[in-house]
Design a protein around this motif. Structure first.
Motif, PDB file in Angstrom:
ATOM      1  N   VAL A  79     -30.482 -31.643  -0.910  1.00  0.00           N
ATOM      2  CA  VAL A  79     -29.299 -32.524  -0.885  1.00  0.00           C
ATOM      3  C   VAL A  79     -29.201 -33.296  -2.191  1.00  0.00           C
ATOM      4  O   VAL A  79     -28.112 -33.440  -2.763  1.00  0.00           O
ATOM      5  CB  VAL A  79     -29.366 -33.476   0.325  1.00  0.00           C
ATOM      6  CG1 VAL A  79     -28.240 -34.496   0.272  1.00  0.00           C
ATOM      7  CG2 VAL A  79     -29.314 -32.685   1.626  1.00  0.00           C
ATOM      8  N   SER A  91     -22.120 -35.300  11.338  1.00  0.00           N
ATOM      9  CA  SER A  91     -23.478 -34.788  11.164  1.00  0.00           C
ATOM     10  C   SER A  91     -23.438 -33.291  10.963  1.00  0.00           C
ATOM     11  O   SER A  91     -22.441 -32.624  11.285  1.00  0.00           O
ATOM     12  CB  SER A  91     -24.364 -35.140  12.367  1.00  0.00           C
ATOM     13  OG  SER A  91     -24.192 -34.214  13.428  1.00  0.00           O
ATOM     14  N   ILE A  92     -24.527 -32.747  10.417  1.00  0.00           N
ATOM     15  CA  ILE A  92     -24.744 -31.310  10.484  1.00  0.00           C
ATOM     16  C   ILE A  92     -25.810 -31.078  11.537  1.00  0.00           C
ATOM     17  O   ILE A  92     -26.687 -31.924  11.757  1.00  0.00           O
ATOM     18  CB  ILE A  92     -25.143 -30.692   9.134  1.00  0.00           C
ATOM     19  CG1 ILE A  92     -26.528 -31.165   8.679  1.00  0.00           C
ATOM     20  CG2 ILE A  92     -24.088 -30.966   8.088  1.00  0.00           C
ATOM     21  CD1 ILE A  92     -27.138 -30.320   7.584  1.00  0.00           C
ATOM     22  N   ALA A 117     -19.115 -34.856   2.732  1.00  0.00           N
ATOM     23  CA  ALA A 117     -19.039 -36.056   1.899  1.00  0.00           C
ATOM     24  C   ALA A 117     -17.898 -35.993   0.898  1.00  0.00           C
ATOM     25  O   ALA A 117     -17.717 -36.926   0.113  1.00  0.00           O
ATOM     26  CB  ALA A 117     -20.354 -36.252   1.147  1.00  0.00           C
ATOM     27  N   VAL A 175     -31.067 -38.021   6.091  1.00  0.00           N
ATOM     28  CA  VAL A 175     -31.845 -36.814   6.339  1.00  0.00           C
ATOM     29  C   VAL A 175     -33.125 -37.125   7.107  1.00  0.00           C
ATOM     30  O   VAL A 175     -33.611 -36.307   7.888  1.00  0.00           O
ATOM     31  CB  VAL A 175     -32.202 -36.120   5.003  1.00  0.00           C
ATOM     32  CG1 VAL A 175     -33.050 -34.877   5.247  1.00  0.00           C
ATOM     33  CG2 VAL A 175     -30.934 -35.759   4.229  1.00  0.00           C
ATOM     34  N   VAL A 210     -28.296 -35.862   9.750  1.00  0.00           N
ATOM     35  CA  VAL A 210     -28.832 -34.530  10.038  1.00  0.00           C
ATOM     36  C   VAL A 210     -29.337 -34.522  11.472  1.00  0.00           C
ATOM     37  O   VAL A 210     -30.342 -35.157  11.801  1.00  0.00           O
ATOM     38  CB  VAL A 210     -29.956 -34.148   9.062  1.00  0.00           C
ATOM     39  CG1 VAL A 210     -30.552 -32.801   9.447  1.00  0.00           C
ATOM     40  CG2 VAL A 210     -29.422 -34.101   7.634  1.00  0.00           C
ATOM     41  N   VAL A 234     -23.202 -39.125   6.589  1.00  0.00           N
ATOM     42  CA  VAL A 234     -23.559 -37.811   7.126  1.00  0.00           C
ATOM     43  C   VAL A 234     -25.003 -37.873   7.607  1.00  0.00           C
ATOM     44  O   VAL A 234     -25.905 -38.217   6.836  1.00  0.00           O
ATOM     45  CB  VAL A 234     -23.413 -36.692   6.076  1.00  0.00           C
ATOM     46  CG1 VAL A 234     -23.685 -35.340   6.721  1.00  0.00           C
ATOM     47  CG2 VAL A 234     -22.027 -36.713   5.429  1.00  0.00           C
ATOM     48  N   ALA A 246     -27.392 -28.189   2.453  1.00  0.00           N
ATOM     49  CA  ALA A 246     -26.984 -29.205   1.476  1.00  0.00           C
ATOM     50  C   ALA A 246     -25.527 -29.034   1.076  1.00  0.00           C
ATOM     51  O   ALA A 246     -24.804 -30.025   0.908  1.00  0.00           O
ATOM     52  CB  ALA A 246     -27.885 -29.130   0.255  1.00  0.00           C
ATOM     53  N   THR A 295     -23.183 -27.869   2.951  1.00  0.00           N
ATOM     54  CA  THR A 295     -22.384 -28.335   4.094  1.00  0.00           C
ATOM     55  C   THR A 295     -22.299 -29.857   4.096  1.00  0.00           C
ATOM     56  O   THR A 295     -21.240 -30.437   4.360  1.00  0.00           O
ATOM     57  CB  THR A 295     -22.986 -27.818   5.407  1.00  0.00           C
ATOM     58  OG1 THR A 295     -23.162 -26.409   5.334  1.00  0.00           O
ATOM     59  CG2 THR A 295     -22.079 -28.146   6.586  1.00  0.00           C
ATOM     60  N   ILE A 296     -23.410 -30.505   3.791  1.00  0.00           N
ATOM     61  CA  ILE A 296     -23.401 -31.971   3.666  1.00  0.00           C
ATOM     62  C   ILE A 296     -22.475 -32.388   2.536  1.00  0.00           C
ATOM     63  O   ILE A 296     -21.697 -33.345   2.662  1.00  0.00           O
ATOM     64  CB  ILE A 296     -24.833 -32.486   3.436  1.00  0.00           C
ATOM     65  CG1 ILE A 296     -25.647 -32.342   4.728  1.00  0.00           C
ATOM     66  CG2 ILE A 296     -24.822 -33.952   2.974  1.00  0.00           C
ATOM     67  CD1 ILE A 296     -27.127 -32.602   4.561  1.00  0.00           C
ATOM     68  N   VAL A 327     -26.366 -40.333   3.189  1.00  0.00           N
ATOM     69  CA  VAL A 327     -26.825 -39.113   3.849  1.00  0.00           C
ATOM     70  C   VAL A 327     -28.176 -39.411   4.495  1.00  0.00           C
ATOM     71  O   VAL A 327     -29.164 -39.666   3.800  1.00  0.00           O
ATOM     72  CB  VAL A 327     -26.962 -37.941   2.861  1.00  0.00           C
ATOM     73  CG1 VAL A 327     -27.365 -36.670   3.617  1.00  0.00           C
ATOM     74  CG2 VAL A 327     -25.654 -37.709   2.105  1.00  0.00           C
TER      75      VAL A 327
END
Length: 236
Positions: A23, A183-184, A220, A90, A141, A139, A213, A215-216, A88
């Motif tokens: 990321v 979220s992913i 964003a 994570v 995870v 975002v 990453a 997708t994040i 983010v």
């Protein structure tokens, strides 16, 4: 995917882990200035040596389950970099556990703290500034397994499900104020730790950290301005 390459400030928790590194690279490639958060500053310096270990980027040691620790980290980051545009989250944890009828309180608390409460502590530190600015992206995870229970994974799955409900609730609370919260939900991430723990699995079906990453990065970006409270499943 249509990203938004700018000089945005991006905070990444769990930055020294396999996905956190990917990321960080995603946003470095976009030209962002980064605040990289993990428990051990020495590990951060080792992982990001020559990439993001100098100004304007910030390496910040903090416990994501600590409200006080994250509040102090937010003050340091905002003083050094100004407003935070993207958060983010994570950081989290996984462990196999006991069956439900034998589940220990310690195992339950460990997973809930790492995967659910940490989201509260981290957003408490950064979302108020986003509300003041009227803009921001959050975002988290999550995990593809959050949709249903699994044997010997009760605490983990429950904590990731709780995280998804927190994401949805926060999204409902801030979406009209210019903030996107999503979220992913990867299936199995292709990381060294997962390969070591599941050596005989079919790795070809796993999700690469680079794909997660990206997708994040999409969530964003301005391309995702109309996406709120969603859990983007990544993987089969």
């Amino acid at each position: 995917m249509n990203h938004t390459p700018t000089s945005r400030t991006v905070v990444i928790t769990g930055a020294a882990g396999a996905l956190g590194r990917a990321v960080a690279q995603q946003f470095l490639d976009e030209g962002a200035q980064l605040a990289l958060v993990d428990q051990d500053e020495g590990r951060l310096r080792s992982v990001f040596a020559g990439r993001a270990d100098m100004s304007p980027h910030q390496l910040v040691a903090a416990d994501v389950t600590s409200e006080a620790g994250m509040a102090a980290a937010a003050v340091r980051i905002e003083q050094a970099l100004g407003r935070v545009d993207v958060l983010v989250h994570v950081a989290g944890g996984f462990e196999m556990g006991e069956p439900v009828h034998a589940l220990s309180r310690a195992a339950w608390d460990r997973m809930m703290n790492l995967n659910a409460w940490s989201f509260v502590a981290v957003t408490r530190a950064f979302v108020p500034q986003m509300l003041g600015d009227g803009a921001g992206k959050v975002v988290a995870v999550s995990a593809g397994s959050a949709v249903r229970g699994a044997a010997q994974m009760a605490a983990y799955v429950a904590s990731k499900s709780a995280l998804q409900r927190l994401v949805e609730a926060l999204s409902q609370e801030v979406r009209t104020k210019g903030i996107n919260v999503n979220s992913i939900a990867p299936t199995i991430m292709d990381t060294p730790a997962n390969r070591e723990s599941m050596p005989n699995a079919d790795h070809s079906a796993w999700v690469s950290t680079a794909v997660a990453a990206k997708t994040i990065g999409f969530l964003a970006s301005d391309a995702a301005l109309s996406i709120h409270g969603q859990h983007v499943v990544v993987g089969a």
